[in-house]
Design a protein around this motif. Structure first.
Motif, short mmCIF file in Angstrom:
data_model
loop_
_atom_site.label_atom_id
_atom_site.label_comp_id
_atom_site.label_asym_id
_atom_site.label_seq_id
_atom_site.Cartn_x
_atom_site.Cartn_y
_atom_site.Cartn_z
N UNK A 36 -6.29 -22.27 -16.88
CA UNK A 36 -5.37 -22.52 -18.29
C UNK A 36 -3.77 -22.67 -17.37
N UNK A 37 -3.16 -23.33 -18.40
CA UNK A 37 -2.15 -23.52 -17.47
C UNK A 37 -1.07 -23.01 -19.22
N UNK A 38 0.28 -22.58 -18.58
CA UNK A 38 1.00 -21.99 -20.05
C UNK A 38 2.24 -22.52 -19.28
N UNK A 39 3.19 -22.94 -20.78
CA UNK A 39 4.05 -23.14 -20.70
C UNK A 39 5.11 -22.70 -21.99
N UNK A 40 6.68 -22.08 -21.74
CA UNK A 40 7.23 -21.16 -22.92
C UNK A 40 5.92 -20.73 -22.99
N UNK A 41 6.05 -19.87 -24.69
CA UNK A 41 4.86 -18.94 -25.31
C UNK A 41 3.06 -19.87 -25.78
N UNK A 42 2.92 -20.91 -25.10
CA UNK A 42 1.79 -22.18 -25.45
C UNK A 42 0.72 -21.99 -24.34
N UNK A 43 -0.10 -21.62 -24.19
CA UNK A 43 -1.40 -21.88 -23.28
C UNK A 43 -2.42 -22.74 -23.83
N UNK A 44 -2.53 -23.63 -22.43
CA UNK A 44 -3.32 -24.50 -22.63
C UNK A 44 -4.84 -25.31 -21.84
N UNK A 45 -5.96 -25.40 -21.96
CA UNK A 45 -7.45 -25.27 -20.69
C UNK A 45 -6.59 -26.74 -20.34
N UNK A 46 -6.98 -26.38 -19.08
CA UNK A 46 -7.40 -27.22 -18.29
C UNK A 46 -8.74 -27.72 -17.98
N UNK A 83 3.57 -22.40 -15.18
CA UNK A 83 2.46 -21.17 -14.23
C UNK A 83 0.63 -21.72 -15.01
N UNK A 84 -0.28 -21.26 -14.08
CA UNK A 84 -0.90 -21.34 -14.91
C UNK A 84 -1.86 -19.59 -14.37
N UNK A 85 -3.38 -19.82 -14.53
CA UNK A 85 -3.95 -19.18 -14.69
C UNK A 85 -5.63 -18.93 -14.91
N UNK A 86 -6.34 -18.12 -14.33
CA UNK A 86 -8.17 -18.19 -13.59
C UNK A 86 -8.81 -17.18 -14.74
N UNK A 87 -9.17 -16.93 -16.08
CA UNK A 87 -9.49 -16.64 -16.97
C UNK A 87 -11.27 -16.80 -17.29
N UNK A 88 -12.15 -16.14 -17.87
CA UNK A 88 -13.46 -15.50 -17.80
C UNK A 88 -13.75 -15.34 -19.00
N UNK A 89 -14.57 -15.49 -19.56
CA UNK A 89 -15.11 -14.91 -20.97
C UNK A 89 -16.87 -15.05 -20.48
N UNK A 90 -17.21 -14.18 -22.16
CA UNK A 90 -18.79 -14.45 -22.11
C UNK A 90 -19.29 -13.34 -22.44
N UNK A 91 -20.16 -13.19 -21.71
CA UNK A 91 -21.29 -11.94 -21.13
C UNK A 91 -22.22 -12.14 -20.41
N UNK A 92 -20.77 -11.25 -19.05
CA UNK A 92 -21.95 -11.74 -17.99
C UNK A 92 -23.57 -11.03 -17.68
N UNK A 93 -23.90 -11.62 -16.75
CA UNK A 93 -25.37 -11.21 -16.41
C UNK A 93 -25.45 -11.47 -15.40
N UNK A 94 -26.82 -10.76 -14.46
CA UNK A 94 -27.21 -11.01 -13.38
C UNK A 94 -28.12 -11.33 -13.03
N UNK A 95 -28.52 -11.02 -11.61
CA UNK A 95 -30.36 -11.26 -11.96
C UNK A 95 -31.48 -10.87 -13.06
#
Length: 124
Positions: A36-46, A83-95
């Protein structure tokens, strides 16, 4: 959950993403990871990718010439991007699709490789 960043950029410059990947030390699935990139108060998914199958190792969101979310050849950051940020979301699962706590996901995360191109716009 923020996996990495935020990373500050000079908002007076223009950027495009040449490539972006991250590494997971263990197999994780059931989550989406996005840049995600942010500019001022806004965030956009890249870009973003759903890790439906359990993944370990290096995962690419953007390779030179292709953004796997938009299928576009150029991934521009918005004008005046702070700037930019790396974000994760969802329901994490392993093996065997056993639930994994977010603290483990953060521990399994082993860094991001982000290559930006910087350029100046031509005045008309």
């Amino acid at each position: 959950m923020i996996l990495d960043g935020p990373f500050e950029l000079d908002p007076t410059r223009r950027y495009s993403v040449n490539s972006m990947s991250f590494k997971m030390a263990r197999r994780i699935g059931g989550i989406s990871v996005g840049l995600f990139a942010y500019f001022g108060p806004y965030v956009v998914q890249i870009s973003a990718l759903f890790l439906g199958e359990c993944h370990a190792g290096e995962v690419s969101l953007i390779k030179p010439g292709v953004n796997f979310l938009t299928m576009e050849s150029i991934s521009m950051l918005p004008p005046q991007c702070d700037g930019v940020v790396l974000v994760a979301w969802g329901e994490p699962a392993g093996d065997n699709w056993k639930p994994v706590p977010w603290s483990d996901v953060k521990e399994y995360y082993h860094g991001m490789k982000l290559v930006l191109n910087q350029y100046e716009e031509l005045a008309e």
